[in-house]
Motif scaffolding. Structure first.
Motif, PDB file in Angstrom:
ATOM      1  N   MET A   1       0.846  -1.184   0.000  1.00 23.92           N
ATOM      2  CA  MET A   1       0.000   0.000   0.000  1.00 23.92           C
ATOM      3  C   MET A   1       0.888   1.242   0.000  1.00 23.92           C
ATOM      4  O   MET A   1       1.993   1.211   0.510  1.00 23.92           O
ATOM      5  CB  MET A   1      -0.917   0.006   1.220  1.00 23.92           C
ATOM      6  N   TYR A   2       0.335   2.293  -0.578  1.00 24.23           N
ATOM      7  CA  TYR A   2       1.071   3.556  -0.623  1.00 24.23           C
ATOM      8  C   TYR A   2       0.082   4.712  -0.575  1.00 24.23           C
ATOM      9  O   TYR A   2      -1.110   4.537  -0.796  1.00 24.23           O
ATOM     10  CB  TYR A   2       1.938   3.640  -1.878  1.00 24.23           C
ATOM     11  N   MET A   3       0.594   5.883  -0.263  1.00 26.27           N
ATOM     12  CA  MET A   3      -0.234   7.084  -0.237  1.00 26.27           C
ATOM     13  C   MET A   3      -0.203   7.730  -1.615  1.00 26.27           C
ATOM     14  O   MET A   3       0.861   7.943  -2.183  1.00 26.27           O
ATOM     15  CB  MET A   3       0.269   8.073   0.816  1.00 26.27           C
ATOM     16  N   ASP A   4      -1.377   8.040  -2.131  1.00 28.69           N
ATOM     17  CA  ASP A   4      -1.507   8.676  -3.436  1.00 28.69           C
ATOM     18  C   ASP A   4      -1.958  10.124  -3.224  1.00 28.69           C
ATOM     19  O   ASP A   4      -2.958  10.370  -2.546  1.00 28.69           O
ATOM     20  CB  ASP A   4      -2.534   7.905  -4.273  1.00 28.69           C
ATOM     21  N   TYR A   5      -1.205  11.063  -3.774  1.00 32.25           N
ATOM     22  CA  TYR A   5      -1.493  12.481  -3.590  1.00 32.25           C
ATOM     23  C   TYR A   5      -2.141  13.113  -4.816  1.00 32.25           C
ATOM     24  O   TYR A   5      -2.134  14.337  -4.963  1.00 32.25           O
ATOM     25  CB  TYR A   5      -0.209  13.230  -3.211  1.00 32.25           C
ATOM     26  N   SER A   6      -2.747  12.321  -5.683  1.00 36.90           N
ATOM     27  CA  SER A   6      -3.407  12.847  -6.887  1.00 36.90           C
ATOM     28  C   SER A   6      -4.471  13.888  -6.538  1.00 36.90           C
ATOM     29  O   SER A   6      -4.629  14.883  -7.250  1.00 36.90           O
ATOM     30  CB  SER A   6      -4.059  11.724  -7.684  1.00 36.90           C
ATOM     31  N   LYS A   7      -5.173  13.652  -5.446  1.00 40.03           N
ATOM     32  CA  LYS A   7      -6.210  14.595  -5.021  1.00 40.03           C
ATOM     33  C   LYS A   7      -5.617  15.972  -4.698  1.00 40.03           C
ATOM     34  O   LYS A   7      -6.260  16.998  -4.915  1.00 40.03           O
ATOM     35  CB  LYS A   7      -6.955  14.061  -3.803  1.00 40.03           C
ATOM     36  N   LEU A   8      -4.404  15.978  -4.177  1.00 44.83           N
ATOM     37  CA  LEU A   8      -3.732  17.246  -3.863  1.00 44.83           C
ATOM     38  C   LEU A   8      -3.514  18.053  -5.129  1.00 44.83           C
ATOM     39  O   LEU A   8      -3.810  19.244  -5.179  1.00 44.83           O
ATOM     40  CB  LEU A   8      -2.391  16.986  -3.170  1.00 44.83           C
ATOM     41  N   ALA A  34       8.713  17.421  -4.120  1.00 46.00           N
ATOM     42  CA  ALA A  34       9.166  16.319  -4.978  1.00 46.00           C
ATOM     43  C   ALA A  34       8.742  14.976  -4.388  1.00 46.00           C
ATOM     44  O   ALA A  34       8.306  14.073  -5.124  1.00 46.00           O
ATOM     45  CB  ALA A  34      10.677  16.375  -5.155  1.00 46.00           C
ATOM     46  N   LYS A  35       8.848  14.824  -3.073  1.00 48.30           N
ATOM     47  CA  LYS A  35       8.419  13.580  -2.421  1.00 48.30           C
ATOM     48  C   LYS A  35       6.926  13.355  -2.625  1.00 48.30           C
ATOM     49  O   LYS A  35       6.486  12.242  -2.904  1.00 48.30           O
ATOM     50  CB  LYS A  35       8.754  13.610  -0.929  1.00 48.30           C
ATOM     51  N   LEU A  36       6.143  14.407  -2.494  1.00 50.52           N
ATOM     52  CA  LEU A  36       4.706  14.298  -2.718  1.00 50.52           C
ATOM     53  C   LEU A  36       4.418  13.907  -4.170  1.00 50.52           C
ATOM     54  O   LEU A  36       3.543  13.087  -4.427  1.00 50.52           O
ATOM     55  CB  LEU A  36       4.016  15.626  -2.385  1.00 50.52           C
ATOM     56  N   SER A  37       5.158  14.483  -5.096  1.00 48.00           N
ATOM     57  CA  SER A  37       4.971  14.187  -6.522  1.00 48.00           C
ATOM     58  C   SER A  37       5.245  12.722  -6.839  1.00 48.00           C
ATOM     59  O   SER A  37       4.672  12.159  -7.766  1.00 48.00           O
ATOM     60  CB  SER A  37       5.883  15.066  -7.377  1.00 48.00           C
ATOM     61  N   LYS A  38       6.117  12.116  -6.041  1.00 42.75           N
ATOM     62  CA  LYS A  38       6.485  10.705  -6.246  1.00 42.75           C
ATOM     63  C   LYS A  38       5.695   9.771  -5.329  1.00 42.75           C
ATOM     64  O   LYS A  38       6.006   8.588  -5.236  1.00 42.75           O
ATOM     65  CB  LYS A  38       7.981  10.525  -5.980  1.00 42.75           C
ATOM     66  N   ASN A  39       4.688  10.314  -4.645  1.00 39.29           N
ATOM     67  CA  ASN A  39       3.877   9.544  -3.691  1.00 39.29           C
ATOM     68  C   ASN A  39       4.724   8.892  -2.604  1.00 39.29           C
ATOM     69  O   ASN A  39       4.435   7.789  -2.156  1.00 39.29           O
ATOM     70  CB  ASN A  39       3.027   8.492  -4.408  1.00 39.29           C
TER      71      ASN A  39
END
Length: 67
Positions: A1-8, A34-39
């Protein structure tokens, strides 16, 4: 599982904001963006800063997904 920041990123578009605008308003570094962009994993403090800036809840900017 991973965190997806697409909603951001969708929320930023809705608010007519860029990643640079988000950095300036929250004080986050380009490294964090950059970390958020790479989930990748970020701290809860980072999430709180973003939610405060965008006046939203955690579920409005991220979700947990299966790999």
């Amino acid at each position: 599982m991973y965190m997806d920041y697409s909603k951001l990123w969708k929320r930023l578009i809705e608010k007519n904001m860029t990643k640079t605008d988000l950095m300036e308003e929250t004080g986050l570094s380009s490294r964090i963006i950059a970390k958020l962009s790479k989930n990748e994993t970020v701290t809860t403090e980072t999430i709180l800063k973003i939610c405060t800036c965008l006046n939203c809840d955690v579920s409005d900017i991220m979700e947990c997904k299966e790999e």
